[in-house]
Write an enzyme that holds these catalytic residues in place. Sequence first.
Site, PDB file in Angstrom:
ATOM      1  N   THR A 158       5.912  26.687  48.477  1.00 26.72           N
ATOM      2  CA  THR A 158       4.958  27.789  48.392  1.00 26.72           C
ATOM      3  C   THR A 158       4.452  27.868  46.957  1.00 26.72           C
ATOM      4  OG1 THR A 158       6.191  28.975  50.097  1.00 26.72           O
ATOM      5  CG2 THR A 158       4.614  30.247  48.811  1.00 26.72           C
ATOM      6  N   GLN A 336       1.148  37.921  75.603  1.00 28.70           N
ATOM      7  CA  GLN A 336       1.189  38.042  77.058  1.00 28.70           C
ATOM      8  C   GLN A 336       0.634  39.392  77.515  1.00 28.70           C
ATOM      9  OE1 GLN A 336       2.117  35.343  78.558  1.00 28.70           O
ATOM     10  NE2 GLN A 336       1.969  36.006  80.687  1.00 28.70           N
ATOM     11  N   GLU A 363      13.475  28.457  54.620  1.00 28.64           N
ATOM     12  CA  GLU A 363      14.718  28.898  53.963  1.00 28.64           C
ATOM     13  C   GLU A 363      15.939  28.719  54.861  1.00 28.64           C
ATOM     14  OE1 GLU A 363      14.604  32.267  51.398  1.00 28.64           O
ATOM     15  OE2 GLU A 363      12.430  32.179  51.221  1.00 28.64           O
ATOM     16  N   GLU A 367      19.097  26.866  63.278  1.00 28.43           N
ATOM     17  CA  GLU A 367      20.306  26.070  63.481  1.00 28.43           C
ATOM     18  C   GLU A 367      21.194  26.077  62.233  1.00 28.43           C
ATOM     19  OE1 GLU A 367      17.404  25.326  66.438  1.00 28.43           O
ATOM     20  OE2 GLU A 367      17.188  25.125  64.263  1.00 28.43           O
TER      21      GLU A 367
END
Length: 380
Positions: A158, A336, A363, A367
Amino acid sequence: MNFVTEEITQQIGEATREFTERYIKPHVMEWDESQTFPKEVLQEMGRLGIMGVLVPEEYGGAGLSYFEYKVVIEEIAKVCGSIGLSVAAHNSLCTNHVLTFGNEEQKYRYLPRLASGEWIGAWGLTEPNTGSDAGNMKCTAVQDGDEWIINGTKNWITHGKSGDVAVVITRTGEPRTKNNSTAFIVERGTPGFYGGKKENKLGMRASETAEMIFDNCRIPAENMLGEVGDGFHQAMKILDGGRISIASLSLGIAKGAYEAALQYAKERHQFDKPIASFQGISFKLADMATEIEAADLLTQKACHLKVMGENVTQQAAMAKYYASEVAVKVANDAVQIFGGYGYTKDFPVEKYYRDAKLCTIGEGTSEIQKIVIAREALRE
């Protein structure tokens, strides 16, 4: 935990909300479509103290806590996730790294300019072939007298092109060995330090993500943060706070999407009734509200532990993991509820939908957060 919001936190939230409504909201889709990084808006935020929320007043910052920081990121992200991401990266990664691990000379040199927004910060850990595998970094720093020479590439950074100063984690030892990395401060304009490819992203398109390239970049030894070999340990500590940032960013996106869907469900009529009166819609709204509340509480607890100076690794990972997944689910449900209109750029939920996904990746992926949570749990 005290669930009463302090007056200062409310005031900071209101000031941030007013700023975003005036200076960000009118330009959100324009910046998104053109992938424009509005650096001048972040610099303007410096006047409000938003670019140095956590920096003590003695270094030119606002001297506030993680509770105020959470509210700032949330309020910005409710309007634009891109700007929220940029503010988060500037504050919790670059600026906080200097604040946490810099010596007094480094703090007085860099923090006032970062906190004021005069300088925009970047933070470089990830590389093209090493994301979570940070111990195998290819970007190296080699000492040469009173200087260090940096060579290599960082990506997914970034403000990789537009940042004025970067904290860069480099490898100073052999791959996969203990204590093999070191952090340095590198100023834009230093010979051999370049911005590289800017990524063309699904979402967060107004937040610049780009490569940082180092080609025999020489920096003075005084720009080293901490000691040789401390880089990885520093980065992990910084990511604890950074994950609170991403949890807050996720909350802002989720709340923005939920509020838009709630309002639409009240206004949109089918079969002579507002669609909110149908169970299929109302149950979606109930799930969204409940999951946002749970994510909010997890994030508040992480802020509380951080403010109390306690170990926040597990709680920050929990907050980041859960809040980011909630942001994706809530944004999906919001699209939706809007139906066909939700698939168009004339309504805000399609952008929330695109922006939210990054929160489950940046970051540390979801997982990786599970690995961190489990590892901390098994230590108990």
